[in-house]
Enzyme design. Structure first.
Site, mmCIF file in Angstrom:
data_model
loop_
_atom_site.group_PDB
_atom_site.id
_atom_site.type_symbol
_atom_site.label_atom_id
_atom_site.label_comp_id
_atom_site.label_asym_id
_atom_site.label_seq_id
_atom_site.Cartn_x
_atom_site.Cartn_y
_atom_site.Cartn_z
ATOM 1 N N TRP A 103 1.049 -1.015 -0.230
ATOM 2 C CA TRP A 103 -0.452 0.355 -0.159
ATOM 3 C C TRP A 103 1.050 0.969 0.248
ATOM 4 C CZ3 TRP A 103 -3.699 -0.812 -2.060
ATOM 5 C CH2 TRP A 103 -4.833 -1.965 -1.907
ATOM 6 N N ASP A 177 -1.560 6.658 5.746
ATOM 7 C CA ASP A 177 -2.736 5.496 5.451
ATOM 8 C C ASP A 177 -2.796 5.191 7.079
ATOM 9 O OD1 ASP A 177 -3.902 3.758 4.758
ATOM 10 O OD2 ASP A 177 -2.444 3.329 2.830
ATOM 11 N N LYS A 201 -12.046 -1.644 7.022
ATOM 12 C CA LYS A 201 -11.336 -2.207 7.855
ATOM 13 C C LYS A 201 -11.871 -2.165 8.985
ATOM 14 C CE LYS A 201 -8.870 -2.776 4.170
ATOM 15 N NZ LYS A 201 -6.974 -2.035 3.562
HETATM 16 C C1 LIG Z 1 -7.824 -1.577 2.135
HETATM 17 C C2 LIG Z 1 -6.628 -0.995 2.281
HETATM 18 C C3 LIG Z 1 -5.792 0.453 0.719
HETATM 19 C C4 LIG Z 1 -6.472 0.348 0.260
HETATM 20 O O1 LIG Z 1 -7.976 0.885 0.176
HETATM 21 P P1 LIG Z 1 -9.132 1.287 -1.226
HETATM 22 O O2 LIG Z 1 -10.581 1.688 0.028
HETATM 23 O O3 LIG Z 1 -9.011 0.077 -1.636
HETATM 24 O O4 LIG Z 1 -8.799 2.061 -1.741
HETATM 25 C C5 LIG Z 1 -4.703 1.359 1.377
HETATM 26 N N1 LIG Z 1 -3.948 1.578 2.294
HETATM 27 C C6 LIG Z 1 -3.841 0.097 3.198
HETATM 28 C C7 LIG Z 1 -2.848 0.257 4.528
HETATM 29 C C8 LIG Z 1 -4.922 -0.906 3.068
HETATM 30 O O5 LIG Z 1 -5.422 -1.275 3.689
#
Ligand SMILES: *Cc1c(COP(=O)(O)O)cnc(C)c1O
Length: 365
Positions: A103, A177, A201
């Site tokens: 990511w 993030d 999540k």
């Molecule tokens: C799942 C995830 C993403 C991607 O998220 P989307 O909402 O599908 O764009 C980005 N960063 C992390 C750490 C993730 O777990």
């Protein structure tokens, strides 16, 4: 209370049962309005209250002060990968990225569209060892004057997690993030310029992305952008420049209330610590499994491990699933197993998995 499958999915993931029941009712009739949450205008009184409460509960949960904006956006964390540099990374400047998993690699790639000749700077990386750990601060090298420092607080795929924020040079602010661990533990939002998390999540359903940003930064937009891609647009319009993801905002608001009722972020952290401990301890004790994340970097949200062979991994996942332990297959890019045990994942599910880990090892070891 549950006759539901234990769902170890990495995302979309398990939600609190109480929240699902409330949402079920609200689908039919939002708070006695005679209209369901999916059907209400995003500009009507009932939804005014939904979004105001969600924001207020978010603020009180994490102690987010008024000089920060709380935004409910669309496009997932993946859109934030691009929106962040598009708004704040000038052609003439650079930003520092910590590379700790796929990511963060994707986030870096989007930033590279905007960085000028200086490029984007990789301040630290564990890519050489398959992202098996979080680099130490003394391994990191800051660039000369980055605008911001970006990191991925929890690496959902490899199962590693920062124990504390990376250091930030004087020129820079911190961007994070936090898609897979926001509100799983206490956080000091004032240490950040911008935090973002896709909801699916740990916070709610897919389709809404929470962004928390220091309002001051809204004055620092570095280039002209389409209206929808400007943070200022959404901050000025209270996340209602266009139709927001109303249902996602509703559910996220209920999840915030649920976390409050559980005792808040400190209580969440305690419970998450205990759940993860239970699994890591079991994996270590058995001498059959291998934890893929390095000690000191292990995630409390995503527990990654392997058996001695890919064939046994496959059997493990299949047999676990037959016993009501679903979603344990590791991400397709790394294989093995992954148990995602976010806030709403019950301790009983971790106990059931621990029992299965012992059972499987004794039959196949
Ligand atoms: C799942 C995830 C993403 C991607 O998220 P989307 O909402 O599908 O764009 C980005 N960063 C992390 C750490 C993730 O777990």
């Amino acid at each position: 209370m549950t006759d539901r499958t234990f769902n170890f999915s990495a995302g979309p993931a398990v939600l609190p049962e109480e929240v699902l029941r409330e949402a079920q009712e609200a689908l039919w009739d939002l708070e006695g309005s005679g209209i369901g949450i999916l059907e209400h205008s995003h500009r009507g009184g009932p939804f005014d209250r939904v979004i105001a409460e969600a924001e207020a509960d978010c603020r009180s949960l994490a102690g987010i002060p008024e000089d920060y904006a709380v935004l409910f956006l669309q496009g997932g964390a993946s859109t934030q990968f691009a929106m962040l540099p598009a708004n704040f990374l000038p052609d003439s400047g650079t930003a520092d990225y910590w590379l700790t998993g796929s990511w963060s690699k994707k986030a870096l790639k989007e930033a590279q569209h905007y960085a000028g000749r200086a490029g984007v700077h990789v301040a630290a990386s564990s890519e050489a060892t398959g992202f098996d750990r979080i680099p130490r601060q003394d391994e990191a090298q800051a660039s000369e004057a980055p605008v911001y420092v970006h990191f991925t607080s929890n690496n959902t795929i490899v199962g590693t997690q920062f124990q504390s924020e990376p250091e930030v040079p004087a020129s820079a602010w911190l961007a994070c993030d936090a898609s897979s661990d926001l509100f799983s533990r206490p956080i000091d939002p004032t240490r950040y310029g911008l935090l973002y998390a896709g909801a699916q999540k740990n916070l709610g359903p897919a389709g809404v992305t929470l962004v928390i940003l220091r309002r001051e930064l809204l004055e620092c937009q570095v280039r002209a952008l389409p209206t929808m891609l400007r943070y200022a647009t959404h901050a000025e319009k209270g996340s209602r420049f266009n139709t927001p993801p109303t249902f996602g905002i509703y559910v996220m608001g209920r999840v915030f209330k649920w976390i409050q009722a559980q005792g808040g972020l400190a209580a969440m952290a305690r419970r998450n610590q205990e759940k993860a401990e239970l699994l890591y301890q079991c994996l270590e004790d058995l001498d059959f499994y291998h934890c893929t994340a390095g000690e000191g970097s292990r995630s409390l949200m995503n527990v990654t491990f392997r058996t001695p062979s890919p064939e046994l991994d496959e059997r493990f996942v299949a047999e676990a699933s037959q016993q009501g332990l679903a979603g344990l297959k590791g991400h397709r890019s790394v294989g093995g197993m992954r148990a995602s045990i976010y806030n709403a994942f019950p301790r009983a599910g971790c106990e059931a998995l621990a029992a299965f880990l012992r059972d499987f090892a004794s039959h196949n070891g």
